[in-house]
Scaffold this motif. Structure first.
Motif, PDB file in Angstrom:
ATOM      1  N   THR A 163       0.790  -1.243   0.000  1.00  0.00           N
ATOM      2  CA  THR A 163       0.000   0.000   0.000  1.00  0.00           C
ATOM      3  C   THR A 163       0.821   1.292   0.000  1.00  0.00           C
ATOM      4  O   THR A 163       0.370   2.274  -0.585  1.00  0.00           O
ATOM      5  N   PRO A 164       2.003   1.364   0.630  1.00  0.00           N
ATOM      6  CA  PRO A 164       2.764   2.621   0.575  1.00  0.00           C
ATOM      7  C   PRO A 164       3.094   3.068  -0.855  1.00  0.00           C
ATOM      8  O   PRO A 164       3.342   4.256  -1.101  1.00  0.00           O
ATOM      9  N   ILE A 165       3.077   2.137  -1.826  1.00  0.00           N
ATOM     10  CA  ILE A 165       3.414   2.481  -3.203  1.00  0.00           C
ATOM     11  C   ILE A 165       2.370   3.406  -3.814  1.00  0.00           C
ATOM     12  O   ILE A 165       2.634   4.063  -4.836  1.00  0.00           O
ATOM     13  N   LEU A 166       1.168   3.472  -3.196  1.00  0.00           N
ATOM     14  CA  LEU A 166       0.135   4.389  -3.698  1.00  0.00           C
ATOM     15  C   LEU A 166       0.629   5.835  -3.643  1.00  0.00           C
ATOM     16  O   LEU A 166       0.221   6.667  -4.459  1.00  0.00           O
ATOM     17  N   VAL A 167       1.518   6.140  -2.699  1.00  0.00           N
ATOM     18  CA  VAL A 167       2.133   7.475  -2.634  1.00  0.00           C
ATOM     19  C   VAL A 167       2.915   7.742  -3.915  1.00  0.00           C
ATOM     20  O   VAL A 167       2.812   8.818  -4.514  1.00  0.00           O
ATOM     21  N   ALA A 168       3.681   6.733  -4.357  1.00  0.00           N
ATOM     22  CA  ALA A 168       4.480   6.881  -5.576  1.00  0.00           C
ATOM     23  C   ALA A 168       3.580   7.029  -6.798  1.00  0.00           C
ATOM     24  O   ALA A 168       3.856   7.848  -7.687  1.00  0.00           O
ATOM     25  N   ILE A 169       2.494   6.259  -6.869  1.00  0.00           N
ATOM     26  CA  ILE A 169       1.595   6.325  -8.029  1.00  0.00           C
ATOM     27  C   ILE A 169       0.891   7.682  -8.083  1.00  0.00           C
ATOM     28  O   ILE A 169       0.794   8.293  -9.159  1.00  0.00           O
ATOM     29  N   ALA A 170       0.437   8.172  -6.934  1.00  0.00           N
ATOM     30  CA  ALA A 170      -0.185   9.507  -6.896  1.00  0.00           C
ATOM     31  C   ALA A 170       0.811  10.555  -7.366  1.00  0.00           C
ATOM     32  O   ALA A 170       0.472  11.460  -8.150  1.00  0.00           O
ATOM     33  N   ALA A 171       2.060  10.429  -6.919  1.00  0.00           N
ATOM     34  CA  ALA A 171       3.090  11.385  -7.317  1.00  0.00           C
ATOM     35  C   ALA A 171       3.412  11.274  -8.809  1.00  0.00           C
ATOM     36  O   ALA A 171       3.684  12.277  -9.475  1.00  0.00           O
ATOM     37  N   MET A 172       3.361  10.045  -9.360  1.00  0.00           N
ATOM     38  CA  MET A 172       3.580   9.865 -10.809  1.00  0.00           C
ATOM     39  C   MET A 172       2.499  10.594 -11.606  1.00  0.00           C
ATOM     40  O   MET A 172       2.791  11.208 -12.647  1.00  0.00           O
ATOM     41  N   THR A 177       0.480 -13.436  -5.823  1.00  0.00           N
ATOM     42  CA  THR A 177       0.545 -13.414  -4.359  1.00  0.00           C
ATOM     43  C   THR A 177      -0.331 -14.508  -3.758  1.00  0.00           C
ATOM     44  O   THR A 177       0.077 -15.196  -2.814  1.00  0.00           O
ATOM     45  N   LEU A 178      -1.528 -14.696  -4.326  1.00  0.00           N
ATOM     46  CA  LEU A 178      -2.432 -15.739  -3.830  1.00  0.00           C
ATOM     47  C   LEU A 178      -1.847 -17.126  -4.067  1.00  0.00           C
ATOM     48  O   LEU A 178      -1.867 -17.990  -3.187  1.00  0.00           O
ATOM     49  N   LEU A 179      -1.285 -17.355  -5.285  1.00  0.00           N
ATOM     50  CA  LEU A 179      -0.758 -18.677  -5.638  1.00  0.00           C
ATOM     51  C   LEU A 179       0.504 -19.010  -4.857  1.00  0.00           C
ATOM     52  O   LEU A 179       0.732 -20.158  -4.495  1.00  0.00           O
ATOM     53  N   SER A 180       1.344 -17.976  -4.611  1.00  0.00           N
ATOM     54  CA  SER A 180       2.609 -18.243  -3.923  1.00  0.00           C
ATOM     55  C   SER A 180       2.400 -18.348  -2.416  1.00  0.00           C
ATOM     56  O   SER A 180       3.275 -18.827  -1.700  1.00  0.00           O
ATOM     57  N   GLY A 181       1.236 -17.883  -1.935  1.00  0.00           N
ATOM     58  CA  GLY A 181       0.915 -18.035  -0.524  1.00  0.00           C
ATOM     59  C   GLY A 181       1.796 -17.228   0.416  1.00  0.00           C
ATOM     60  O   GLY A 181       1.876 -17.514   1.612  1.00  0.00           O
ATOM     61  N   GLY A 182       2.474 -16.226  -0.122  1.00  0.00           N
ATOM     62  CA  GLY A 182       3.399 -15.453   0.710  1.00  0.00           C
ATOM     63  C   GLY A 182       2.722 -14.379   1.551  1.00  0.00           C
ATOM     64  O   GLY A 182       3.308 -13.857   2.482  1.00  0.00           O
ATOM     65  N   GLY A 183       1.489 -14.016   1.197  1.00  0.00           N
ATOM     66  CA  GLY A 183       0.817 -12.935   1.918  1.00  0.00           C
ATOM     67  C   GLY A 183       1.264 -11.575   1.419  1.00  0.00           C
ATOM     68  O   GLY A 183       2.159 -11.472   0.584  1.00  0.00           O
ATOM     69  N   ALA A 184       0.642 -10.521   1.946  1.00  0.00           N
ATOM     70  CA  ALA A 184       0.960  -9.162   1.504  1.00  0.00           C
ATOM     71  C   ALA A 184       2.364  -8.765   1.930  1.00  0.00           C
ATOM     72  O   ALA A 184       2.863  -9.210   2.966  1.00  0.00           O
ATOM     73  N   TRP A 185       3.004  -7.953   1.089  1.00  0.00           N
ATOM     74  CA  TRP A 185       4.359  -7.486   1.359  1.00  0.00           C
ATOM     75  C   TRP A 185       4.371  -5.963   1.271  1.00  0.00           C
ATOM     76  O   TRP A 185       3.751  -5.401   0.361  1.00  0.00           O
ATOM     77  N   THR A 186       5.020  -5.292   2.213  1.00  0.00           N
ATOM     78  CA  THR A 186       5.117  -3.824   2.116  1.00  0.00           C
ATOM     79  C   THR A 186       6.571  -3.377   2.182  1.00  0.00           C
ATOM     80  O   THR A 186       7.409  -4.017   2.826  1.00  0.00           O
ATOM     81  N   THR A 187       6.835  -2.262   1.497  1.00  0.00           N
ATOM     82  CA  THR A 187       8.194  -1.753   1.397  1.00  0.00           C
ATOM     83  C   THR A 187       8.600  -0.982   2.647  1.00  0.00           C
ATOM     84  O   THR A 187       7.750  -0.438   3.361  1.00  0.00           O
ATOM     85  N   ASP A 188       9.905  -0.941   2.908  1.00  0.00           N
ATOM     86  CA  ASP A 188      10.442  -0.098   3.969  1.00  0.00           C
ATOM     87  C   ASP A 188      11.091   1.164   3.407  1.00  0.00           C
ATOM     88  O   ASP A 188      11.610   1.994   4.161  1.00  0.00           O
ATOM     89  N   VAL A 189      11.087   1.299   2.068  1.00  0.00           N
ATOM     90  CA  VAL A 189      11.658   2.516   1.468  1.00  0.00           C
ATOM     91  C   VAL A 189      10.829   3.708   1.948  1.00  0.00           C
ATOM     92  O   VAL A 189       9.603   3.682   1.946  1.00  0.00           O
ATOM     93  N   GLN A 190      11.535   4.756   2.370  1.00  0.00           N
ATOM     94  CA  GLN A 190      10.863   5.884   3.019  1.00  0.00           C
ATOM     95  C   GLN A 190       9.914   6.614   2.071  1.00  0.00           C
ATOM     96  O   GLN A 190      10.170   6.727   0.874  1.00  0.00           O
ATOM     97  N   LEU A 191       8.819   7.115   2.662  1.00  0.00           N
ATOM     98  CA  LEU A 191       7.761   7.716   1.847  1.00  0.00           C
ATOM     99  C   LEU A 191       8.246   8.931   1.048  1.00  0.00           C
ATOM    100  O   LEU A 191       7.787   9.164  -0.071  1.00  0.00           O
ATOM    101  N   TRP A 192       9.176   9.721   1.604  1.00  0.00           N
ATOM    102  CA  TRP A 192       9.649  10.888   0.845  1.00  0.00           C
ATOM    103  C   TRP A 192      10.374  10.443  -0.421  1.00  0.00           C
ATOM    104  O   TRP A 192      10.299  11.119  -1.461  1.00  0.00           O
ATOM    105  N   ARG A 193      11.033   9.284  -0.355  1.00  0.00           N
ATOM    106  CA  ARG A 193      11.706   8.763  -1.556  1.00  0.00           C
ATOM    107  C   ARG A 193      10.676   8.336  -2.595  1.00  0.00           C
ATOM    108  O   ARG A 193      10.846   8.573  -3.788  1.00  0.00           O
ATOM    109  N   LEU A 194       9.604   7.664  -2.122  1.00  0.00           N
ATOM    110  CA  LEU A 194       8.557   7.220  -3.046  1.00  0.00           C
ATOM    111  C   LEU A 194       7.838   8.422  -3.654  1.00  0.00           C
ATOM    112  O   LEU A 194       7.488   8.419  -4.838  1.00  0.00           O
ATOM    113  N   GLY A 195       7.625   9.467  -2.851  1.00  0.00           N
ATOM    114  CA  GLY A 195       6.886  10.650  -3.316  1.00  0.00           C
ATOM    115  C   GLY A 195       7.688  11.480  -4.300  1.00  0.00           C
ATOM    116  O   GLY A 195       7.232  11.744  -5.421  1.00  0.00           O
ATOM    117  N   ILE A 196       8.891  11.874  -3.907  1.00  0.00           N
ATOM    118  CA  ILE A 196       9.709  12.709  -4.800  1.00  0.00           C
ATOM    119  C   ILE A 196      10.151  11.899  -6.015  1.00  0.00           C
ATOM    120  O   ILE A 196      10.079  12.365  -7.155  1.00  0.00           O
TER     121      ILE A 196
END
Lengths: 137, 161
Positions: free
Chosen positions: A116-125, B86-105
């Motif tokens: 879900t945090p990737i939604l921030v990146a998509i909104a920014a894109m 994700t359903l077939l591999s049975g791994g469950g949801a995965w979330t990133t630890d990359v900081q939000l400012w990096r994803l945003g900018i």
């Protein structure tokens, strides 16, 4: 209006594309960043494998006389004119990719793996794509 | 002959899942190309979707309005494919630890740069390179170079992840 068959083909093609992005781990920014930091060169096989398969189809069909069954379109190559924007845009994209570890297709797939945090990146894109038209009109 | 030690240092996680993923990505694009003649990229939808809510002329060019519907369907397919995996591999949801400012900018620059540069990792990297387009070879070389430089610099500055 596009036909149901056309949209179904686009959806199934996208589905295969999404499975590939998830399986290759390219939907995870950390994996992309480890490639860009030259710690794991495996991602070369993702873009390379995809380009080779696609390239074979394009090479065969674009030199044939046949047309696509669902659209009647002639098969072409994906060509774009070379200009300054290609260089400036590539530079800006590269800096953004290196900062975030995510590109557009991988970002959509990342939503599908529950990131879900990737939604921030998509909104920014989307904002970035809007900003492009402010620059170019 | 490449030694096992060199292979392991270049590919610490092996190459099989990378290669299989790349083949599936290529098969998805090829499936669409063979049946429709389209060479779909992933970044145009970021621009064409604005035509639903904005009157700006550049969003309402024929190429944008005509393709905006199937581009959203393509995007929905990509999300669905990752859900399926994700359903077939049975791994469950995965979330990133990359900081939000990096994803945003970073995300902003990705949106701006891919649209200005006429494509992204799929439009130029898969379809354009697959078309042996000189423009795409140049664009891919430029974005790879700057992405490697930026990621390396950010890591060197101690930003993790």
């Amino acid at each position: 209006m596009p036909s149901v068959a056309f949209l179904a083909v686009v959806y199934v093609g996208g589905l295969l594309f999404g499975v590939g992005l998830a399986l290759s781990q390219m939907a995870r920014p950390e994996v992309v960043l480890s490639f860009l930091q030259l710690a794991d060169f495996g991602l070369l096989f993702v873009m390379g494998g995809g380009a080779v398969v696609t390239g074979l189809a394009i090479a065969v069909l674009s030199t044939s006389d046949s047309t696509a069954p669902l659209t009647g379109a002639r098969y072409g190559r994906r060509l774009r004119s070379m200009d300054r924007d290609v260089l400036v845009g590539g530079t800006i994209f590269g800096v953004g990719w290196g900062l975030s570890g995510i590109c557009p297709g991988a970002a959509y797939a990342s939503v599908g793996i529950g990131n879900t945090p990737i939604l921030v990146a998509i909104a920014a894109m989307l904002v970035g794509a809007y900003a492009k038209t402010l620059l170019t009109g | 002959m490449i030694s096992a030690a060199l292979f392991n240092s270049l590919f610490p996680n092996g190459i099989l899942h990378y290669f299989a993923g790349g083949l599936l990505i290529g098969l998805g694009v090829t499936f669409i190309y063979v049946l429709t003649g389209l060479t779909p990229g992933a970044s145009t939808v970021l621009e064409s979707s604005w035509s639903y809510v904005s009157d700006r002329a550049s969003f309402n060019r024929p190429g944008m309005v005509d393709s905006r519907g199937w581009r959203l369907v393509f995007t929905a397919g990509i999300v669905s494919g990752a859900v399926l995996y994700t359903l077939l591999s049975g791994g469950g949801a995965w979330t990133t630890d990359v900081q939000l400012w990096r994803l945003g900018i970073g995300g902003f620059l990705v949106g701006l740069g891919t649209r200005l540069g006429k494509g992204c990792t799929s439009g130029h990297g898969i379809c354009g390179v697959g078309s042996r387009s000189e423009t795409s070879f140049v664009n891919v070389a430029v974005f790879l170079l700057f992405a490697i430089g930026t990621a390396t610099l950010v890591a060197a500055l101690g930003v993790t992840p």
